[in-house]
Design a protein around this motif. Structure first.
Motif, PDB file in Angstrom:
ATOM      1  N   LEU A  94       0.867  -1.182   0.000  1.00  0.00           N
ATOM      2  CA  LEU A  94       0.000   0.000   0.000  1.00  0.00           C
ATOM      3  C   LEU A  94       0.900   1.226   0.000  1.00  0.00           C
ATOM      4  O   LEU A  94       1.728   1.396   0.896  1.00  0.00           O
ATOM      5  N   LYS A  95       0.706   2.086  -1.001  1.00  0.00           N
ATOM      6  CA  LYS A  95       1.625   3.213  -1.141  1.00  0.00           C
ATOM      7  C   LYS A  95       0.944   4.516  -0.766  1.00  0.00           C
ATOM      8  O   LYS A  95      -0.096   4.868  -1.326  1.00  0.00           O
ATOM      9  N   GLY A  96       1.540   5.240   0.201  1.00  0.00           N
ATOM     10  CA  GLY A  96       1.050   6.565   0.564  1.00  0.00           C
ATOM     11  C   GLY A  96       1.921   7.635  -0.067  1.00  0.00           C
ATOM     12  O   GLY A  96       2.568   7.385  -1.089  1.00  0.00           O
ATOM     13  N   LYS A  97       1.940   8.835   0.544  1.00  0.00           N
ATOM     14  CA  LYS A  97       2.770   9.907  -0.022  1.00  0.00           C
ATOM     15  C   LYS A  97       4.237   9.761   0.364  1.00  0.00           C
ATOM     16  O   LYS A  97       5.127   9.876  -0.455  1.00  0.00           O
ATOM     17  N   TYR A 107       5.385   3.571   2.422  1.00  0.00           N
ATOM     18  CA  TYR A 107       4.600   2.453   1.894  1.00  0.00           C
ATOM     19  C   TYR A 107       4.482   1.391   2.980  1.00  0.00           C
ATOM     20  O   TYR A 107       5.310   1.327   3.906  1.00  0.00           O
ATOM     21  N   ASP A 166       0.649  10.070   7.390  1.00  0.00           N
ATOM     22  CA  ASP A 166       0.586   9.431   6.068  1.00  0.00           C
ATOM     23  C   ASP A 166       0.199   7.957   6.201  1.00  0.00           C
ATOM     24  O   ASP A 166      -0.634   7.448   5.432  1.00  0.00           O
ATOM     25  N   LYS A 184      -3.570   7.717   7.247  1.00  0.00           N
ATOM     26  CA  LYS A 184      -4.479   8.056   6.138  1.00  0.00           C
ATOM     27  C   LYS A 184      -4.461   6.987   5.048  1.00  0.00           C
ATOM     28  O   LYS A 184      -5.495   6.660   4.469  1.00  0.00           O
ATOM     29  N   THR A 185      -3.297   6.457   4.772  1.00  0.00           N
ATOM     30  CA  THR A 185      -3.190   5.404   3.749  1.00  0.00           C
ATOM     31  C   THR A 185      -3.972   4.157   4.183  1.00  0.00           C
ATOM     32  O   THR A 185      -4.738   3.581   3.406  1.00  0.00           O
ATOM     33  N   SER A 236      -7.791   4.797   4.171  1.00  0.00           N
ATOM     34  CA  SER A 236      -8.319   4.766   2.815  1.00  0.00           C
ATOM     35  C   SER A 236      -8.494   3.317   2.338  1.00  0.00           C
ATOM     36  O   SER A 236      -9.516   2.954   1.755  1.00  0.00           O
ATOM     37  N   TYR A 242      -5.552  10.671  -0.963  1.00  0.00           N
ATOM     38  CA  TYR A 242      -5.939   9.503  -0.155  1.00  0.00           C
ATOM     39  C   TYR A 242      -7.280   8.936  -0.600  1.00  0.00           C
ATOM     40  O   TYR A 242      -7.488   7.727  -0.582  1.00  0.00           O
ATOM     41  N   LEU A 245      -6.850   6.601  -3.539  1.00  0.00           N
ATOM     42  CA  LEU A 245      -6.084   5.362  -3.378  1.00  0.00           C
ATOM     43  C   LEU A 245      -7.027   4.158  -3.406  1.00  0.00           C
ATOM     44  O   LEU A 245      -8.122   4.215  -2.863  1.00  0.00           O
TER      45      LEU A 245
END
Ligand SMILES: CC(C)(COP(=O)(O)OP(=O)(O)OC[C@H]1O[C@@H](n2cnc3c(N)ncnc32)[C@H](O)[C@@H]1OP(=O)(O)O)[C@@H](O)C(=O)NCCC(=O)NCCS
Length: 185
Positions: free
Chosen positions: A2-5, A8, A103, A106-107, A110, A179, A182
C-alpha cells in the motif's frame, strides 16, 4: 503493498521477527501504549509470530525516500458483521514528528474504507499520549469517551480514551484527493 505519499506499507513477513521483537520488547512503547508488562523472551516472541503473522492486516511501514523501516501498523476486524475493527500504529523514535504517522494512518484508513468496506475503525489511547491523540484527531477521528482511571501507570491511574472514525465521516471530511483516490481500482 500500500503506497502513501511518504511511506509504503508492506505485509509482515517471518523475517521481520527481529524488528518486531525490538518494538514489542521495549518499555518506551509499553509506556506510550499504557501497558505494564514484563519483558518477553525471544521464544515467546517466536510463538506469537508463528501464530499471528498471517492473521489480520499487519504491515511494516517504510519511508519512500530512504527505504528504511519506520514502524508497524496493524488492523484487526473485531466484528465481521458490523464491519468494525481496531487499528494500531507505532514508529521508531527517529521516525516521529515527520508526518509519517499521518501518512500511514491516512493510507491505511483509505484502504480499509475504500477497498475493504470497513464501516467503523477505532482505537484506544492512554490520556498522556499527546502525540497519538494529536495524530488521530488531525486525521479526523472523534473522541467518543473515556474509560476513566482504567490504566495504572507510574503511580497514577489514567483514562483510556476511545477514538473512532466512521466511513461516512471519512468520505465526508477527507479533503485530500490523494488519499480518497487510493485503491479505487
Ligand atoms: C503516535 C505516533 C504514531 C505519531 O506519529 P508521528 O509520525 O510522530 O505524527 P505526525 O508527525 O504525523 O504528527 C501528527 C500530529 O501530531 C502532532 N504531534 C506529533 N508529535 C507530538 C507530540 N510529541 N506532542 C504533541 N503533538 C504531537 C503533530 O504536531 C501533528 O499535528 P500537526 O500537523 O497539526 O502539527 C508516534 O509518535 C509513535 O509511534 N509514538 C510511539 C508509539 C505510540 O504512541 N503509538 C500509539 C499508541 S496508541
Amino acid at each position: 503493498m500500500l503506497k502513501g505519499k511518504k511511506i509504503y506499507l508492506r505485509a509482515l513477513e517471518m523475517n521481520d521477527m527481529d524488528f518486531m521483537f525490538s518494538l514489542v520488547n521495549n518499555q518506551e512503547f509499553a509506556y506510550w501504549e499504557g501497558k505494564n508488562e514484563f519483558p518477553i523472551s525471544l521464544k515467546q516472541q517466536q510463538h506469537w509470530f508463528e501464530k499471528n503473522y498471517k492473521t489480520g492486516y499487519r504491515f511494516i511501514i517504510y519511508e519512500n525516500d530512504t527505504n528504511e523501516k519506520m514502524g508497524y501498523m496493524s488492523f484487526k476486524v473485531t466484528d465481521d458483521i458490523s464491519r468494525k475493527g481496531l487499528i494500531a500504529i507505532k514508529l521508531v523514535e527517529a521516525a516521529r514528528g515527520k508526518n509519517i504517522g499521518t501518512d500511514g494512518l491516512k493510507t491505511m484508513t483509505s484502504f480499509l474504507f475504500n477497498k475493504m468496506n470497513l464501516n467503523r475503525l477505532y482505537t484506544h489511547i492512554i490520556d498522556y499520549n499527546k502525540a497519538s491523540l494529536a495524530l488521530f484527531e488531525k486525521c479526523g477521528w472523534t473522541i467518543e469517551g473515556a474509560e476513566r482511571q482504567s490504566i495504572y501507570m507510574n503511580d497514577a491511574y489514567h483514562d483510556n480514551i476511545l477514538l473512532a472514525m466512521i466511513k461516512q465521516e471519512y468520505i465526508g471530511k477527507e479533503d485530500d484527493d490523494f488519499y480518497l483516490s487510493l485503491f479505487k481500482f
